[in-house]
Design an enzyme around this catalytic site. Sequence first.
Site, mmCIF file in Angstrom:
data_model
loop_
_atom_site.group_PDB
_atom_site.id
_atom_site.type_symbol
_atom_site.label_atom_id
_atom_site.label_comp_id
_atom_site.label_asym_id
_atom_site.label_seq_id
_atom_site.Cartn_x
_atom_site.Cartn_y
_atom_site.Cartn_z
ATOM 1 N N ASP A 165 0.827 -1.213 0.000
ATOM 2 C CA ASP A 165 0.000 0.000 0.000
ATOM 3 C C ASP A 165 0.864 1.268 0.000
ATOM 4 O O ASP A 165 1.978 1.260 0.514
ATOM 5 C CB ASP A 165 -0.922 -0.030 1.234
ATOM 6 C CG ASP A 165 -2.110 0.891 1.074
ATOM 7 O OD1 ASP A 165 -2.341 1.406 -0.041
ATOM 8 O OD2 ASP A 165 -2.820 1.109 2.078
ATOM 9 N N ASN A 215 -11.148 -2.385 -5.146
ATOM 10 C CA ASN A 215 -10.415 -1.380 -5.941
ATOM 11 C C ASN A 215 -11.150 -0.977 -7.222
ATOM 12 O O ASN A 215 -10.778 0.002 -7.877
ATOM 13 C CB ASN A 215 -8.992 -1.849 -6.270
ATOM 14 C CG ASN A 215 -8.043 -1.806 -5.090
ATOM 15 O OD1 ASN A 215 -7.146 -2.642 -4.936
ATOM 16 N ND2 ASN A 215 -8.211 -0.822 -4.218
HETATM 17 C C1 IPE Z 1 -5.437 -2.608 -0.150
HETATM 18 O O1 IPE Z 1 -5.088 -1.273 -0.350
HETATM 19 C C2 IPE Z 1 -5.435 -3.336 -1.450
HETATM 20 C C3 IPE Z 1 -4.143 -3.464 -2.096
HETATM 21 C C4 IPE Z 1 -2.984 -3.161 -1.577
HETATM 22 C C5 IPE Z 1 -4.201 -4.036 -3.410
HETATM 23 P P1 IPE Z 1 -6.189 -0.139 -0.499
HETATM 24 O O2 IPE Z 1 -5.453 1.128 -0.657
HETATM 25 O O3 IPE Z 1 -7.163 -0.501 -1.552
HETATM 26 O O4 IPE Z 1 -6.912 -0.231 0.913
HETATM 27 P P2 IPE Z 1 -7.834 0.812 1.680
HETATM 28 O O5 IPE Z 1 -8.858 1.325 0.721
HETATM 29 O O6 IPE Z 1 -6.941 1.917 2.159
HETATM 30 O O7 IPE Z 1 -8.411 0.040 2.810
HETATM 31 C C1 IPE Z 2 -1.557 0.329 -3.404
HETATM 32 O O1 IPE Z 2 -1.323 1.713 -3.423
HETATM 33 C C2 IPE Z 2 -1.797 -0.230 -4.783
HETATM 34 C C3 IPE Z 2 -3.195 -0.609 -5.037
HETATM 35 C C4 IPE Z 2 -4.160 -0.664 -4.171
HETATM 36 C C5 IPE Z 2 -3.511 -0.970 -6.414
HETATM 37 P P1 IPE Z 2 -2.521 2.742 -3.402
HETATM 38 O O2 IPE Z 2 -2.945 3.036 -4.792
HETATM 39 O O3 IPE Z 2 -3.623 2.263 -2.516
HETATM 40 O O4 IPE Z 2 -1.821 4.010 -2.772
HETATM 41 P P2 IPE Z 2 -2.415 4.994 -1.688
HETATM 42 O O5 IPE Z 2 -2.906 4.162 -0.544
HETATM 43 O O6 IPE Z 2 -3.525 5.749 -2.343
HETATM 44 O O7 IPE Z 2 -1.273 5.858 -1.308
HETATM 45 MG MG MG Z 3 -4.016 2.470 -0.559
#
Ligand code: IPE
Ligand code: IPE
Ligand code: MG
Length: 251
Positions: A35, A83
């Site tokens: 993340d 997502n």
């Molecule tokens: C969790 O991250 C899913 C992945 C790392 C693929 P998110 O960024 O989607 O999670 P939330 O929305 O902060 O819980």
């Molecule tokens: C994790 O990084 C990757 C996916 C969930 C695809 P994020 O896209 O959630 O990055 P933040 O949490 O917005 O920084």
């Molecule tokens: Mg994230």
Amino acid sequence: MFNLGRKNTKKVRGNAPDFSSYEGKIPHHVAIIMDGNGRWANLKGQPRSFGHKAGAENVTRITKHAFYRGVKVVSLYAFSSENWSRPQEEIKGLFALLKDFFAKYIDQVTKEDVKIMVSGDITAFPNDLISIIKTAVSQTSLCKNGVVNIALNYGGRQEIVNAVNQVVLEGLPITEDNISAKLYTSEIGDPELIIRTSGELRLSNFMLFQSAYSEFYFTDVLWPDFDEIEFDKALLDYLGRKRRFGGINEE
Ligand code: IPE
Ligand code: IPE
Ligand code: MG
């Protein structure tokens, strides 16, 4: 830097941690909630896609290092079933990036004799992406050195519901073992260690059944910055813990 305040973490050669005393204790299965790509890009004044690209490149580096440390299975949360609620543009960008990633990653894992597995329902993905993922999985299916399990369109609750449905359909009793056997992870087992980067303290629907007794490691480091040193910190932290599984420590 590696002295984490635990008595059995050792320092050798400056900052390089010594893992030799942990033989037989290295976790078999490490799962990572990758993340913070978006925030990483944001801090650099770049679009989120820039962070996703750096995040994908980091997968190569971290899986290689994890296997070097003796980990046998690395699970990576790459796209959750939630997502889909992101802007269309970002999702499209992620799919293009995944396509590119798999195309390149096949070579690395084939060389390292590492098998690629997928957890999640990829049927919802574009056909060209499905096809490259299938190629990566089939081309590496006999690899023996380790497993990279990539969670794509994965949701932990849905996984449990699907597993229970399969158990019922087969007329089997609904037991923990029978449910476990129908999860995506049936071949690789539960993760001993789950790492989440970027400072968020939640599972976000990841491996809900499998994480019953996993150790958790949360770090503020954003995924693209989570390098070998950070991975070693997580590993050493895990190695310094006492896992009790509801029992007590025998002195
Ligand atoms: C969790 O991250 C899913 C992945 C790392 C693929 P998110 O960024 O989607 O999670 P939330 O929305 O902060 O819980
Ligand atoms: C994790 O990084 C990757 C996916 C969930 C695809 P994020 O896209 O959630 O990055 P933040 O949490 O917005 O920084
Ligand atoms: Mg994230």
